[in-house]
Design an enzyme around this catalytic site. Sequence first.
Site, PDB file in Angstrom:
ATOM      1  N   ASP A 206      -0.882 -13.955  30.669  1.00  0.00           N
ATOM      2  CA  ASP A 206      -1.746 -14.180  29.517  1.00  0.00           C
ATOM      3  C   ASP A 206      -1.928 -12.879  28.725  1.00  0.00           C
ATOM      4  O   ASP A 206      -2.097 -11.797  29.312  1.00  0.00           O
ATOM      5  CB  ASP A 206      -3.105 -14.684  30.006  1.00  0.00           C
ATOM      6  CG  ASP A 206      -4.064 -14.985  28.888  1.00  0.00           C
ATOM      7  OD1 ASP A 206      -3.865 -15.980  28.177  1.00  0.00           O
ATOM      8  OD2 ASP A 206      -5.021 -14.193  28.710  1.00  0.00           O
ATOM      9  N   GLU A 256       3.178 -14.070  27.511  1.00  0.00           N
ATOM     10  CA  GLU A 256       2.598 -14.471  26.225  1.00  0.00           C
ATOM     11  C   GLU A 256       2.592 -13.223  25.349  1.00  0.00           C
ATOM     12  O   GLU A 256       1.689 -12.386  25.441  1.00  0.00           O
ATOM     13  CB  GLU A 256       1.175 -15.010  26.406  1.00  0.00           C
ATOM     14  CG  GLU A 256       0.579 -15.500  25.086  1.00  0.00           C
ATOM     15  CD  GLU A 256      -0.896 -15.831  25.189  1.00  0.00           C
ATOM     16  OE1 GLU A 256      -1.352 -16.686  24.407  1.00  0.00           O
ATOM     17  OE2 GLU A 256      -1.609 -15.230  26.019  1.00  0.00           O
TER      18      GLU A 256
END
Length: 525
Positions: A206, A256
Amino acid sequence: MGQPTPATDDGWWRSAVIYQVYVRSFADGDGDGTGDLAGVRARLPYLAELGVDALWFNSWYRSPMKDGGYDVADYRAVDPAFGTLAEAEKLIAEARELGIRTIVDIVPNHVSDQHPWFRAALAGGPERELFHFRPGRGEHGELPPNDWQSEFGGPAWTRLPDGDWYLHLFAPEQPDLNWAHPAVRQEHEDILRFWFERGVAGVRIDSAALLAKDPALPDFTEGHDPHPYVDRDELHDVYRAWRAVADEYGAVFVGEVWLPDTERFARYLRPDELHTAFNFSFMTCPWDAARLRTSIDDTLAEHAPVGAPATWVLCNHDVTRTVTRYGRADTGFDFATKAFGTPTDLELGTRRARAAALLSLALPGAVYVYQGEELGLPEADIPLGRIEDPMHARSGGTDPGRDGCRVPLPWAAGEPHAGFGGEPWLPQPDGWAAYAADRQAEDPASMLRLYHEAIRLRPEFGDGPLTWLPAPDGVLAFARADALCVVNLADAPVDLPAHSAPLLASGPLDTAGRLPGDTAVWLRA
């Protein structure tokens, strides 16, 4: 404990179809209105029949849920709302028995303000060095240490009763970690090993480009080159160390990474760093043939020098659903405010989403499918009093938040709450049962059946490169191996190229055998 993944890598991730599971909204196994691991385990046959190669689970760790689980209090425990660590181990093992691998989230930029480290830091312990605490500016320290703004709106700093401020690039309940401290690096390498030992095949990272901060914490007005917290060079040492851990287990990473600079983006995909990263330019591209072709060409070009496969995705848990995005007569969608210039035409959006599914599944590389996309779900309007996403509150109500793409799935048309389980934590719109999986499974023309067939036939495109074919304006046509993909994004129907047999179409051809607008077809050469 589940069986660890063998320390080998057969390259499955290079062309995999990976299904994203937002656990809270997937399926409710215990009837409390919140999706859970029991619900996922019960639906594993559905996922196996769909034909996916792996499941990516959004953050399922113990959390106060101030940001949908991305405020992690314990990386080694499953949140009780979802189940237990033992259930997670069973899920990983049961999915693997069906030929489905598991990818879990790691949230390295920040933790929850309830994490033991941060609680100890607030008590004045040495853990304070694991975060970014600074005195304020102004005569009495009443101003934040710098001018950084939170990704969720408002200042990126919160003041404590002792007068110091702490950094949070997201919500105040998500204090940023200090990645210059060796204990932070060691802890995350240990967390990786913890989950690899339980059999997970990969990790999604993330906010992967945000971890490292300029130690001086300068104002933006002092210059942005290099950026004080995005894509800093020292971050690559972190991922080289992570890659060494993953290689012990034959596991893979997907990052990401939101970066406009393609050369900088590709650095994360060097052979000793991440295996893959999400391709956001394709997802955010409007329904326009020239711009989609440019996005595809640029994506393949930026991956080629490092030998990494591209990834393709139409939607995820942070983005307005594909049917709604594409159901606009214009291209005026603003991803920052999720606002459009014209109302949504769901029929148009569905037709385009069907064609886009065939386009993405025909491209070389891995494909991610967000839960509910295979059902053709539109974005849902959430009543103001039911919005939970902190982006809405932090923006003063100008951003509707991301809950509209997180509404619990409809499974059975004739059951309460469309078969999800108990009364859902987010309200399902009227008519949601019309999209139910059981109803679509019986309809040969449904979105679900289209995805079934497309995933089944995807091997026809082989593992080779893409070759563009001559095509009229507004049409994308390419060949891979012995298969062709043609997508008509124009208004007028077009003739099909020479081929030996049709494979699959997103909608019917016209009476003359031509491909209508907003329709895609796969052909055998």
